[in-house]
Scaffold this motif. Structure first.
Motif, PDB file in Angstrom:
ATOM      1  N   ARG A   7      -8.374   6.646  18.489  1.00  0.00           N
ATOM      2  CA  ARG A   7      -9.182   6.021  17.437  1.00  0.00           C
ATOM      3  C   ARG A   7      -8.368   5.963  16.061  1.00  0.00           C
ATOM      4  O   ARG A   7      -8.393   4.879  15.497  1.00  0.00           O
ATOM      5  N   ILE A   8      -7.249   6.946  15.873  1.00  0.00           N
ATOM      6  CA  ILE A   8      -6.475   6.858  14.773  1.00  0.00           C
ATOM      7  C   ILE A   8      -5.511   5.380  15.050  1.00  0.00           C
ATOM      8  O   ILE A   8      -5.378   4.809  13.982  1.00  0.00           O
ATOM      9  N   SER A   9      -5.010   5.235  16.248  1.00  0.00           N
ATOM     10  CA  SER A   9      -4.188   4.044  16.453  1.00  0.00           C
ATOM     11  C   SER A   9      -5.028   2.837  16.053  1.00  0.00           C
ATOM     12  O   SER A   9      -4.600   1.894  15.537  1.00  0.00           O
ATOM     13  N   GLU A  10      -6.131   2.713  16.557  1.00  0.00           N
ATOM     14  CA  GLU A  10      -7.279   1.696  16.341  1.00  0.00           C
ATOM     15  C   GLU A  10      -7.469   1.355  14.806  1.00  0.00           C
ATOM     16  O   GLU A  10      -7.301   0.265  14.366  1.00  0.00           O
ATOM     17  N   ILE A 269      -8.298  12.294   9.312  1.00  0.00           N
ATOM     18  CA  ILE A 269      -7.479  11.372   8.884  1.00  0.00           C
ATOM     19  C   ILE A 269      -8.584  10.254   9.595  1.00  0.00           C
ATOM     20  O   ILE A 269      -8.388   9.150   8.899  1.00  0.00           O
ATOM     21  N   VAL A 270      -9.125  10.565  10.769  1.00  0.00           N
ATOM     22  CA  VAL A 270     -10.148   9.282  11.312  1.00  0.00           C
ATOM     23  C   VAL A 270     -11.300   9.109  10.176  1.00  0.00           C
ATOM     24  O   VAL A 270     -11.529   7.816   9.732  1.00  0.00           O
ATOM     25  N   SER A 271     -11.807   9.977   9.615  1.00  0.00           N
ATOM     26  CA  SER A 271     -12.724   9.845   8.697  1.00  0.00           C
ATOM     27  C   SER A 271     -12.263   9.129   7.307  1.00  0.00           C
ATOM     28  O   SER A 271     -12.825   8.170   6.938  1.00  0.00           O
ATOM     29  N   ALA A 272     -10.970   9.247   6.984  1.00  0.00           N
ATOM     30  CA  ALA A 272     -10.324   8.671   5.909  1.00  0.00           C
ATOM     31  C   ALA A 272     -10.172   7.217   6.260  1.00  0.00           C
ATOM     32  O   ALA A 272     -10.422   6.123   5.387  1.00  0.00           O
ATOM     33  N   LEU A 273      -9.670   6.841   7.395  1.00  0.00           N
ATOM     34  CA  LEU A 273      -9.468   5.499   7.800  1.00  0.00           C
ATOM     35  C   LEU A 273     -10.779   4.794   8.042  1.00  0.00           C
ATOM     36  O   LEU A 273     -10.966   3.471   7.675  1.00  0.00           O
ATOM     37  N   GLU A 274     -11.929   5.683   8.545  1.00  0.00           N
ATOM     38  CA  GLU A 274     -12.891   4.903   8.735  1.00  0.00           C
ATOM     39  C   GLU A 274     -13.805   4.508   7.225  1.00  0.00           C
ATOM     40  O   GLU A 274     -14.295   3.291   7.098  1.00  0.00           O
ATOM     41  N   THR A 275     -13.667   5.373   6.136  1.00  0.00           N
ATOM     42  CA  THR A 275     -14.433   5.228   4.909  1.00  0.00           C
ATOM     43  C   THR A 275     -13.598   4.539   3.825  1.00  0.00           C
ATOM     44  O   THR A 275     -14.191   4.044   2.867  1.00  0.00           O
ATOM     45  N   MET A 276     -12.195   4.566   3.992  1.00  0.00           N
ATOM     46  CA  MET A 276     -11.142   4.375   3.247  1.00  0.00           C
ATOM     47  C   MET A 276     -11.471   5.337   1.765  1.00  0.00           C
ATOM     48  O   MET A 276     -11.151   4.671   0.846  1.00  0.00           O
ATOM     49  N   GLU A 277     -11.742   6.317   2.063  1.00  0.00           N
ATOM     50  CA  GLU A 277     -12.029   7.463   1.243  1.00  0.00           C
ATOM     51  C   GLU A 277     -11.447   8.835   1.766  1.00  0.00           C
ATOM     52  O   GLU A 277     -11.441   8.873   3.154  1.00  0.00           O
ATOM     53  N   PRO A 278     -10.921   9.761   0.940  1.00  0.00           N
ATOM     54  CA  PRO A 278     -10.970   9.781  -0.371  1.00  0.00           C
ATOM     55  C   PRO A 278      -9.510   9.201  -0.801  1.00  0.00           C
ATOM     56  O   PRO A 278      -8.546   9.551  -0.209  1.00  0.00           O
ATOM     57  N   ARG A 279      -9.676   8.523  -1.993  1.00  0.00           N
ATOM     58  CA  ARG A 279      -8.459   7.794  -2.417  1.00  0.00           C
ATOM     59  C   ARG A 279      -7.874   8.431  -3.821  1.00  0.00           C
ATOM     60  O   ARG A 279      -8.570   9.379  -4.400  1.00  0.00           O
ATOM     61  N   VAL A 280      -6.660   8.473  -3.697  1.00  0.00           N
ATOM     62  CA  VAL A 280      -5.790   9.210  -4.981  1.00  0.00           C
ATOM     63  C   VAL A 280      -6.119   8.203  -6.091  1.00  0.00           C
ATOM     64  O   VAL A 280      -5.475   6.953  -5.913  1.00  0.00           O
TER      65      VAL A 280
END
Ligand code: 13P
Ligand code: SF4
Length: 301
Positions: A7-10, A269-280
């Motif tokens: 999933r992370i690689s996708e 990491i999956v959740s960050a890549l799915e939602t593009m959050e949380p950002r610095v």
């Protein structure tokens, strides 16, 4: 069950993202990263890549440094609560106050500081270049080293130069006590012992070398010894074992774990890549002020 790696690689491909990780995060997180390194190497990587999306697997101050050096990137820090307690020991206000009260003193900040603290200092350093940075300051100038009193004391001793020390420390490395080191030395006679310079000076004196995490990885690769005692956060054992299959690495004691580094998980990491959050996200003027001491450090190579 979700195959996190797949999933992370996708998602990485879909987002055009690059994943970087510190040497202390869990092995499975290191395995999905494009680059794994110490804090200096990660800063240099962020600056060199200028990635459109950077997923930063490490603690907060490291992700902030990446954003400061690559402001156009979307920097995702999957677990914003993964902070560094040592960095919290020197608030921006307290460093600014020190500066006002000691206008002649050179302020050197370990990168393990918040952006607000960095914005108030003259130059940064990491454990990989602290001696070079402090050694490069004109003799005769008073120097305040912050926030790590242990790294500061170790640098002061090796350079034979008096430094003012901020009363901060790393709770993880501070737990390594000389008695444990002596006991491990007895159990493993003749085995090389490497520690991180965030350990108390008495522990550093008992070791064969005190090095940054990147320095330790180079040392064990180049050494002809077959066994090593490792006095730093245990996440580093993953890379040591992977890169040196014929050698044996023994963690110094079970207390050497950084709970914040362990908060970074595949799931986050999956959740960050799915939602593009949380950002610095940091205010531009703050980034500009914090960038100066980091760039000054990077110019001293
Ligand atoms: P390095 O700079 O050696 O990677 O260390 C960072 C750190 O947080 C040590 O506790
Ligand atoms: Fe901070 Fe210590 Fe964790 Fe390093 S090991 S991130 S200095 S708490």
């Amino acid at each position: 069950m979700i195959d996190y790696r797949e999933r992370i690689s996708e998602l990485k491909e879909r987002r055009g993202a690059v994943i970087v990780a510190h040497n202390y995060v869990e092995g499975e997180v290191q395995e999905v990263a494009d680059f794994v390194g110490d804090s200096l190497e990660l800063s240099l990587k962020a600056r060199e890549l200028q990635a459109s999306v950077l997923v930063f697997c490490g603690v907060r101050f490291m992700a902030e440094t990446a954003k400061i050096l690559s402001p156009a990137s979307v920097v995702l820090h999957p677990v914003p609560g993964a902070g560094c307690p040592m960095a919290e020991m020197a608030s921006g206000e307290s460093v600014a106050r020190y500066r006002r009260e000691h206008p002649e003193t050179v302020l050197v900040a370990y990168v393990n500081t918040t952006a607000a603290a960095k914005a108030e200092v003259d130059i940064c350093c990491t454990s990989a270049n602290a001696e070079r940075i402090v050694g490069g300051i004109e003799s005769g100038r008073e120097v305040m080293f912050l926030p790590d009193r242990n790294l500061g004391a170790n640098v002061s001793r090796s350079l034979g130069r008096r430094l003012e020390l901020w009363p901060g420390f790393c709770p993880t490395h501070n737990r390594i006590v000389p008695e444990t080191v002596r006991e491990m030395r007895r159990q493993y006679p003749g085995v090389e012992l490497l520690v991180h310079p965030e350990c108390v000076p008495e522990v550093v004196s008992l070791a064969d070398a005190a090095l940054s995490t990147g320095g330790m990885l180079r040392y064990v690769r180049e050494s002809s010894a077959r066994r090593f005692l490792i006095g730093t956060e245990h996440g580093i054992l993953h890379r040591m074992r992977k890169e040196n299959p014929g050698k044996e690495f023994i963690g110094l004691s079970p207390v050497v774990t950084c709970p914040n580094m362990k908060k970074l998980t595949l799931d986050s990491i999956v959740s960050a890549l799915e939602t593009m959050e949380p950002r610095v996200e940091l205010p531009e003027p703050l980034m500009e002020r914090a960038r100066r001491p980091i760039e000054r450090m990077l110019a001293v190579r």
